[in-house]
Design an enzyme around this catalytic site. Structure first.
Site, short mmCIF file in Angstrom:
data_model
loop_
_atom_site.label_atom_id
_atom_site.label_comp_id
_atom_site.label_asym_id
_atom_site.label_seq_id
_atom_site.Cartn_x
_atom_site.Cartn_y
_atom_site.Cartn_z
N LYS A 72 0.83 -1.21 0.00
CA LYS A 72 0.00 0.00 0.00
C LYS A 72 0.86 1.26 0.00
CE LYS A 72 -1.41 2.49 3.24
NZ LYS A 72 -1.89 3.07 4.52
N ASP A 104 -6.40 1.48 1.33
CA ASP A 104 -6.35 1.61 2.78
C ASP A 104 -7.72 1.22 3.32
OD1 ASP A 104 -8.00 3.72 2.13
OD2 ASP A 104 -6.84 5.23 3.23
#
Length: 218
Positions: free
Chosen positions: A129, A147
């Site tokens: 991420k 997220d």
């Protein structure tokens, strides 16, 4: 309300309608993490794991004044970094990771943030991420980072039921044009942060409501 049965064409058509609504609601969407360089964005993104952008933005001005680049941070001890980030979750681990990250940047990349995802993910404290966020926000490399906000919206909008962030990102990237991937990430984060809240989504104020199978009436 469950997700509708729809083929890929129908889902893509709905995704494009969502994209247009996001562009109208969040033109110029970008990260809310304050930074002045790819290095500072990388540090801020590492700090944002399991923490709010607000708490990170409160800490980084003093942190970056003291350690503005990889060269400066690589000379520090974790104990010197800790006081600057003490109000951020997991601050001791993050301090260790940031110093190690800066040293590795210096040793392997001349102090510069690499534009390669695999190279980024080899840095301490950097996962899929974080690497995707930094590549998109700093260098415009296409990718949809996932997220908690993006994951929640992907499920509520019935765009992905994948379990992992990587799986959700892959599903979303299959639905949206590649040139819009970075925008989609930032716009969904903003929408999740301010409208499609985790506990009580503001469906009455939602510009995506017409395209959302999970919308709550009234």
């Amino acid at each position: 309300m469950g997700c509708p049965r729809e083929g890929l064409k129908e889902k893509k058509r709905r995704a494009l309608a969502i994209l247009e609504a996001l562009k109208e609601a969040y033109p110029g969407a970008k990260t809310e993490l304050k930074h002045n360089s790819p290095f500072q964005l990388l540090v801020a993104t590492v700090l944002s794991a399991q923490a709010t952008d607000k708490s990170v933005n409160e800490a980084t001005p003093a942190l970056f004044a003291r350690f503005p680049n990889a060269q400066a941070l690589a000379q520090a001890l974790p104990e010197e970094v800790e006081p600057y980030i003490k109000r951020i979750g997991l601050y001791r681990t993050k301090a260790r990771n940031l110093v190690a990250l800066a040293r590795k940047l210096l040793e392997e990349h001349g102090g510069e943030v690499p534009k390669d995802k695999r190279a980024l993910m080899r840095l301490p404290g950097v996962g899929w991420k974080t690497a995707t966020v930094v590549l998109g926000a700093a260098f415009g490399v296409p990718g949809i980072a996932v997220d908690t906000h993006v994951a929640r919206l992907a499920r509520r909008l019935c765009l992905s039921q994948a379990k992992s962030p990587e799986g959700i990102g892959k599903d979303l990237e299959a639905l949206f044009p590649k040139k819009d991937w970075v925008f989609v990430h930032h716009a969904l984060v903003l929408h999740g942060r301010y409208v499609c809240l985790a506990r009580k989504p503001r469906c009455g104020d939602c510009p995506l409501a017409a395209h959302c199978p999970s919308r709550q009436e009234g």
